[in-house]
Design an enzyme around this catalytic site. Structure first.
Site, PDB file in Angstrom:
ATOM      1  N   TYR A 111       0.803  -1.228   0.000  1.00 62.15           N
ATOM      2  CA  TYR A 111       0.000   0.000   0.000  1.00 62.15           C
ATOM      3  C   TYR A 111       0.841   1.286   0.000  1.00 62.15           C
ATOM      4  CZ  TYR A 111      -3.677  -3.328   0.783  1.00 62.15           C
ATOM      5  OH  TYR A 111      -4.533  -4.386   0.624  1.00 62.15           O
ATOM      6  N   PRO A 124     -11.231  -0.304  -2.970  1.00 55.05           N
ATOM      7  CA  PRO A 124     -12.433  -1.007  -3.432  1.00 55.05           C
ATOM      8  C   PRO A 124     -13.693  -0.190  -3.169  1.00 55.05           C
ATOM      9  CG  PRO A 124     -11.155  -2.310  -1.847  1.00 55.05           C
ATOM     10  CD  PRO A 124     -10.679  -0.906  -1.752  1.00 55.05           C
ATOM     11  N   HIS A 347      -7.619   1.254   1.161  1.00 51.43           N
ATOM     12  CA  HIS A 347      -7.375  -0.134   1.547  1.00 51.43           C
ATOM     13  C   HIS A 347      -6.272  -0.340   2.594  1.00 51.43           C
ATOM     14  CE1 HIS A 347      -7.840  -4.332   1.065  1.00 51.43           C
ATOM     15  NE2 HIS A 347      -8.112  -4.365  -0.218  1.00 51.43           N
ATOM     16  N   LYS A 423     -24.982 -20.147  -3.265  1.00 58.12           N
ATOM     17  CA  LYS A 423     -24.199 -21.180  -2.567  1.00 58.12           C
ATOM     18  C   LYS A 423     -24.953 -22.508  -2.523  1.00 58.12           C
ATOM     19  CE  LYS A 423     -23.453 -18.466   1.090  1.00 58.12           C
ATOM     20  NZ  LYS A 423     -22.990 -18.048   2.417  1.00 58.12           N
ATOM     21  N   LYS A 430     -22.180 -31.055  -2.415  1.00 57.15           N
ATOM     22  CA  LYS A 430     -21.108 -31.234  -1.427  1.00 57.15           C
ATOM     23  C   LYS A 430     -19.777 -30.615  -1.884  1.00 57.15           C
ATOM     24  CE  LYS A 430     -23.094 -34.941   1.191  1.00 57.15           C
ATOM     25  NZ  LYS A 430     -24.430 -34.591   0.715  1.00 57.15           N
ATOM     26  N   PRO A 433     -18.654 -23.692  -2.162  1.00 61.83           N
ATOM     27  CA  PRO A 433     -19.152 -22.698  -3.139  1.00 61.83           C
ATOM     28  C   PRO A 433     -18.046 -21.794  -3.670  1.00 61.83           C
ATOM     29  CG  PRO A 433     -20.612 -22.819  -1.237  1.00 61.83           C
ATOM     30  CD  PRO A 433     -19.414 -23.654  -0.909  1.00 61.83           C
ATOM     31  N   TYR A 456      -5.102 -14.596  -8.749  1.00 58.17           N
ATOM     32  CA  TYR A 456      -4.971 -14.247  -7.328  1.00 58.17           C
ATOM     33  C   TYR A 456      -6.354 -14.310  -6.697  1.00 58.17           C
ATOM     34  CZ  TYR A 456      -3.853 -11.118  -3.332  1.00 58.17           C
ATOM     35  OH  TYR A 456      -3.662 -10.567  -2.077  1.00 58.17           O
ATOM     36  N   SER A 458      -7.849 -13.578  -2.719  1.00 60.38           N
ATOM     37  CA  SER A 458      -7.463 -13.201  -1.351  1.00 60.38           C
ATOM     38  C   SER A 458      -7.850 -14.295  -0.376  1.00 60.38           C
ATOM     39  CB  SER A 458      -8.195 -11.938  -0.912  1.00 60.38           C
ATOM     40  OG  SER A 458      -8.033 -10.926  -1.846  1.00 60.38           O
TER      41      SER A 458
HETATM   42  N1  COA Z   1     -20.138 -29.220   1.116  1.00 58.55           N
HETATM   43  C1  COA Z   1     -21.141 -28.482   1.585  1.00 58.55           C
HETATM   44  N2  COA Z   1     -20.967 -27.214   2.049  1.00 58.55           N
HETATM   45  C2  COA Z   1     -19.731 -26.689   2.017  1.00 58.55           C
HETATM   46  C3  COA Z   1     -18.633 -27.416   1.514  1.00 58.55           C
HETATM   47  C4  COA Z   1     -18.868 -28.750   1.050  1.00 58.55           C
HETATM   48  N3  COA Z   1     -17.891 -29.506   0.574  1.00 58.55           N
HETATM   49  N4  COA Z   1     -17.536 -26.661   1.606  1.00 58.55           N
HETATM   50  C5  COA Z   1     -17.924 -25.492   2.142  1.00 58.55           C
HETATM   51  N5  COA Z   1     -19.241 -25.516   2.407  1.00 58.55           N
HETATM   52  C6  COA Z   1     -20.045 -24.456   3.034  1.00 58.55           C
HETATM   53  C7  COA Z   1     -19.327 -23.859   4.227  1.00 58.55           C
HETATM   54  O1  COA Z   1     -19.613 -24.597   5.383  1.00 58.55           O
HETATM   55  C8  COA Z   1     -19.905 -22.469   4.256  1.00 58.55           C
HETATM   56  O2  COA Z   1     -21.192 -22.511   4.848  1.00 58.55           O
HETATM   57  P1  COA Z   1     -22.015 -21.178   5.317  1.00 58.55           P
HETATM   58  O3  COA Z   1     -22.574 -20.566   4.078  1.00 58.55           O
HETATM   59  O4  COA Z   1     -23.047 -21.742   6.187  1.00 58.55           O
HETATM   60  O5  COA Z   1     -21.007 -20.338   6.013  1.00 58.55           O
HETATM   61  C9  COA Z   1     -20.091 -22.119   2.813  1.00 58.55           C
HETATM   62  O6  COA Z   1     -20.185 -23.369   2.141  1.00 58.55           O
HETATM   63  C10 COA Z   1     -18.997 -21.276   2.237  1.00 58.55           C
HETATM   64  O7  COA Z   1     -17.772 -21.968   2.229  1.00 58.55           O
HETATM   65  P2  COA Z   1     -16.712 -21.807   1.056  1.00 58.55           P
HETATM   66  O8  COA Z   1     -17.426 -21.421  -0.168  1.00 58.55           O
HETATM   67  O9  COA Z   1     -15.859 -23.017   0.998  1.00 58.55           O
HETATM   68  O10 COA Z   1     -15.878 -20.545   1.416  1.00 58.55           O
HETATM   69  P3  COA Z   1     -15.378 -19.926   2.768  1.00 58.55           P
HETATM   70  O11 COA Z   1     -16.501 -19.254   3.443  1.00 58.55           O
HETATM   71  O12 COA Z   1     -14.592 -20.919   3.534  1.00 58.55           O
HETATM   72  O13 COA Z   1     -14.435 -18.798   2.170  1.00 58.55           O
HETATM   73  C11 COA Z   1     -12.405 -17.792   1.484  1.00 58.55           C
HETATM   74  C12 COA Z   1     -13.273 -19.044   1.436  1.00 58.55           C
HETATM   75  C13 COA Z   1     -11.135 -18.022   0.727  1.00 58.55           C
HETATM   76  C14 COA Z   1     -13.168 -16.645   0.830  1.00 58.55           C
HETATM   77  C15 COA Z   1     -12.133 -17.498   2.976  1.00 58.55           C
HETATM   78  O14 COA Z   1     -11.348 -18.515   3.521  1.00 58.55           O
HETATM   79  C16 COA Z   1     -11.368 -16.224   3.170  1.00 58.55           C
HETATM   80  O15 COA Z   1     -10.159 -16.237   3.295  1.00 58.55           O
HETATM   81  N6  COA Z   1     -12.101 -15.082   3.261  1.00 58.55           N
HETATM   82  C17 COA Z   1     -11.502 -13.777   3.389  1.00 58.55           C
HETATM   83  C18 COA Z   1     -11.227 -13.211   2.034  1.00 58.55           C
HETATM   84  C19 COA Z   1     -10.898 -11.775   2.135  1.00 58.55           C
HETATM   85  O16 COA Z   1     -10.291 -11.322   3.073  1.00 58.55           O
HETATM   86  N7  COA Z   1     -11.374 -11.038   1.118  1.00 58.55           N
HETATM   87  C20 COA Z   1     -11.233  -9.632   1.070  1.00 58.55           C
HETATM   88  C21 COA Z   1      -9.860  -9.171   0.857  1.00 58.55           C
HETATM   89  S1  COA Z   1      -9.835  -7.436   1.017  1.00 58.55           S
HETATM   90  C1  HC5 Z   2     -15.191  -4.524  -0.300  1.00 60.94           C
HETATM   91  C2  HC5 Z   2     -14.437  -5.576  -1.037  1.00 60.94           C
HETATM   92  C3  HC5 Z   2     -13.003  -5.390  -0.961  1.00 60.94           C
HETATM   93  C4  HC5 Z   2     -12.171  -6.467  -1.562  1.00 60.94           C
HETATM   94  C5  HC5 Z   2     -10.776  -6.005  -1.633  1.00 60.94           C
HETATM   95  C6  HC5 Z   2      -9.757  -7.044  -1.885  1.00 60.94           C
HETATM   96  O1  HC5 Z   2     -10.017  -8.170  -2.133  1.00 60.94           O
HETATM   97  O2  HC5 Z   2      -8.506  -6.620  -1.837  1.00 60.94           O
HETATM   98  C7  HC5 Z   2      -7.429  -7.530  -1.982  1.00 60.94           C
HETATM   99  C8  HC5 Z   2      -6.588  -7.471  -0.731  1.00 60.94           C
HETATM  100  C9  HC5 Z   2      -5.618  -8.554  -0.547  1.00 60.94           C
HETATM  101  O3  HC5 Z   2      -4.660  -8.354   0.209  1.00 60.94           O
HETATM  102  O4  HC5 Z   2      -5.767  -9.618  -1.106  1.00 60.94           O
HETATM  103  C10 HC5 Z   2      -6.601  -7.078  -3.165  1.00 60.94           C
HETATM  104  N1  HC5 Z   2      -7.193  -7.249  -4.495  1.00 60.94           N
HETATM  105  C11 HC5 Z   2      -8.312  -6.318  -4.715  1.00 60.94           C
HETATM  106  C12 HC5 Z   2      -6.149  -6.921  -5.455  1.00 60.94           C
HETATM  107  C13 HC5 Z   2      -7.663  -8.625  -4.738  1.00 60.94           C
END
Ligand code: COA
Ligand code: HC5
Length: 630
Positions: A111, A124, A347, A423, A430, A433, A456, A458
């Site tokens: 950043y 974002p 961000h 989802k 199974k 999502p 990529y 996140s």
């Molecule tokens: N069968 C049935 N259900 C399943 C399944 C399977 N095999 N695998 C997962 N599911 C369910 C989960 O239990 C969960 O249930 P919920 O809706 O009741 O919570 C749902 O499906 C979602 O799971 P999944 O799609 O596997 O994703 P997740 O919620 O684990 O998310 C990431 C994955 C990578 C997005 C998460 O780990 C993460 O890191 N999130 C942060 C990302 C982030 O910071 N983004 C912004 C950056 S600025």
């Molecule tokens: C409100 C939604 C914000 C999503 C922002 C996001 O995913 O930022 C990422 C941050 C990181 O460290 O992975 C960077 N990215 C936008 C380049 C994917």
């Protein structure tokens, strides 16, 4: 001055009681946050050999065999020649000595040292469902309720009653929540800083309101420390509106859209004037910014969300609302007279999920709270922030307008509400999502380009103290095998389903490894930065074609789930790439795809359509293949 701010930011990366937000007229629960933070594990440094092996595997679908061979050799030398081991030891030492070996580095590299404009390239946006109102009363009533909701959320931060979040059954670091209010980025000549005033003894009690490019200080607490009621805020907003009717004001906020070095220079010039400096400081200190926008360009219902997305990301250009912002401000809520609403956030201090939690809270609060008439104590007129515009500043504003308008014309965003399923369908099969959507995106891209690209996604590292993100590399050997097979007439459906399942499982396995601190990208970055600090030359693995290819993310993606039916968006990270952000709901998926018009090879609408088609085709494939045989 800048040196002080850098040090202040260094402190921001540490868990200390002094970094806690000072409460305003609330009961403080001492140490609850601190105790939670200290209970979290520290981010590990993965084993060197594991990272090297996984790196090679991640390269396989995206580089040529010849390049891969060369990289294999370089990695061998890196591991056996002593350099890798030495850097690894140094990194492990750093990990022992700090709360998080990565977080300060990450803030700096991802950043504060990044010199492109924050708009489009970093900040974002979030688009909320279009509101019913279509006039200024509605706009201000909505804004008043929204501010009240933000204060309600702030109370939870202040008294440390925010529920601890969980992922994969583990408690998450809550530090980012303490960094999003009362904070702001400040441009520098070579590198930026972030200031956070929430821990000040006299923490800020105002929000900044912008209307017709004019900035106001709106005090949102009474002298006894209680928050203003919705009614009171509404009356104050009306006063602001009525004293900013002129539409010919210099759009000073446009300066914040410039590339960071240019803005850094203009900033130093701007704050030479004492009045300007005080006005800028008031914006920086404020809890957040609320932008009361003029209507945005009209759009058909189909294109509304796409239009609103760019409105959030950059304001539409100098003719529209871009001057009605201070893009360095961490959170800016945007409320248009035409019912459009959302936000943009800077961000550096936080990831999307804490921001989305704030939105979910505010939306829920707005749904339940009624406008209660309160006995009116006359409140003072909100202070207007003055700016003295010298010819030099005027020139800086004109230059900023030009660069901004080029960027605005270059950005293409397509928002899709995918209606067929959410989802629910992957879950019924199974499958994860998120992995399902990512594999579909790999198929969508492969169908358009007949190759896989560095992708990529996140992954949250918040299981660890002060954790931010690592990378899930969604282009895997398995996703590539599936994408190739899906449209092949010689592959049977059963085999396609097998390959799909394998790809989805591989993605989920990568995710698990990433959120547990065992992915490769931040580790490689740590080794590289250690080399820059400790060695005289950079190891060959970082000067390699494969490395450059692996860092060139043609697909930059992120899942940000929200309870609110909103869509999040961000720009591509390379000139010939896409930004893809999605919010999977139970029965539909909101997603935004961005690309640059200046790149002939990319097209946001085409990729969005291809993704829709891929999702439908995969669902159909699963439906057509009898379950018993799976
Ligand atoms: N069968 C049935 N259900 C399943 C399944 C399977 N095999 N695998 C997962 N599911 C369910 C989960 O239990 C969960 O249930 P919920 O809706 O009741 O919570 C749902 O499906 C979602 O799971 P999944 O799609 O596997 O994703 P997740 O919620 O684990 O998310 C990431 C994955 C990578 C997005 C998460 O780990 C993460 O890191 N999130 C942060 C990302 C982030 O910071 N983004 C912004 C950056 S600025
Ligand atoms: C409100 C939604 C914000 C999503 C922002 C996001 O995913 O930022 C990422 C941050 C990181 O460290 O992975 C960077 N990215 C936008 C380049 C994917």
């Amino acid at each position: 001055m800048l040196g002080f701010l850098v040090r202040a930011m260094g402190r921001a990366g540490m868990v200390k009681s002094s970094s806690l937000v000072r409460p305003v007229a609330v009961t403080k629960v001492p140490g609850r946050y601190l105790a939670h933070q200290e209970s979290l594990p520290k981010l590990p440094v993965p084993p060197l050999q594991q990272t090297c092996e996984r790196y090679l595997r991640a390269l396989e679908p995206i580089v040529e065999e010849e390049d891969l061979q060369h990289t294999r050799q370089l990695l061998e030398e890196f591991q056996t020649g002593g350099v890798g081991e030495r850097l690894q030891k140094s990194l492990e030492r750093k990990a022992r000595k700090t709360d998080n070996w990565l977080s300060d580095w990450w803030l700096q590299v991802a950043y504060l040292d990044y010199r492109m404009p924050v708009i489009v390239h970093s900040s974002p946006g979030v688009v909320l469902p279009r509101m019913e109102f279509n006039d200024r009363q509605g706009q201000m009533r909505f804004a008043a309720k929204l501010i009240s909701g933000v204060l309600d959320f702030k109370t939870m931060i202040d008294n440390e009653t925010l529920p601890v979040e969980h992922l994969g059954g583990q408690k998450l670091c809550m530090n980012q929540y303490y960094r999003v209010l009362s904070s702001c980025r400040i441009p520098g000549l070579k590198s930026d800083t972030v200031v956070n005033y929430s821990q000040d003894r006299r923490a800020p009690t105002h929000v900044t309101v912008v209307h017709n490019f004019q900035f106001f200080v709106l005090d949102v607490y009474n002298s006894d420390g209680t928050p203003l009621t919705v009614d009171q805020i509404y009356i104050q907003l009306e006063k602001i509106w009525n004293s900013s009717l002129q539409t010919n004001k210099e759009p000073i906020g446009i300066l914040t859209t410039q590339d960071r070095n240019t803005w850094g220079k203009a900033y130093n010039n701007l704050i030479k004037d004492r009045v300007n400096k005080e006005s800028v400081r008031a914006i920086q200190k404020s809890i957040c910014t609320v932008c009361l926008d003029a209507p945005m360009p009209r759009a058909s219902d189909d294109m509304y969300r796409s239009r609103a997305a760019v409105q959030m990301l950059h304001g539409g250009g100098s003719r529209w609302n871009s001057g009605n912002r201070w893009f360095d401000k961490t959170i800016q809520f945007i409320i248009g007279e035409d019912g459009s609403c959302g936000l943009i956030y800077e961000h550096a201090p936080a990831e999307g999920p804490p921001i989305v939690k704030l939105i979910d809270h505010v939306v829920e609060y707005m749904g339940t709270s009624e406008m209660v008439r309160t006995p009116m104590v006359p409140l003072p007129m909100p202070k207007k922030l003055r700016f003295n515009i010298t010819p030099e500043i005027k020139k800086d504003i004109e230059d900023a307008k030009q660069s901004l308008n080029i960027l605005v014309h270059d950005l293409d965003v397509r928002v899709i509400v995918f209606p067929h399923f959410g989802k629910n369908v992957p879950k019924s099969h199974k499958m994860s999502p998120d992995a399902f959507i990512q594999v579909a995106l790999q198929l969508a891209y492969y169908r358009m380009y007949k190759v896989c690209c560095a992708t990529y996604e996140s992954a949250s590292l918040r299981m660890f103290r002060l954790g931010r993100t690592d990378t899930i590399r969604s282009a895997t050997i398995d996703s590539a095998a599936f994408a190739k097979a899906m449209d092949s007439p010689t592959v049977q459906n059963m085999e396609k389903v097998n390959l799909l399942e394998k790809a989805v499982k591989a993605h989920r396995a990568y995710t698990d490894m990433a959120i547990r601190g065992q992915a490769i990208d931040r580790h490689l970055l740590g080794l590289k930065l250690t080399a820059i600090e400790d060695l005289t030359s950079l190891p060959d693995i970082f000067m390699d074609t494969s490395y450059a290819k692996a860092q060139h993310y043609n697909l930059s993606t992120s899942q940000v789930p929200a309870k609110t039916d909103c869509v999040m968006c961000f720009g591509p990270v390379v000139p010939d790439g896409y930004g893809v952000c999605y919010n999977p709901m139970d029965e539909h998926i909101n997603f935004a795809v961005s690309a640059f018009n200046s790149c002939a090879e990319t097209d946001a609408s085409r990729l969005a359509q291809s993704l829709e088609q891929a999702l439908v085709d995969i669902r159909d494939l699963l439906d057509q293949t009898p379950k018993a045989k799976l």
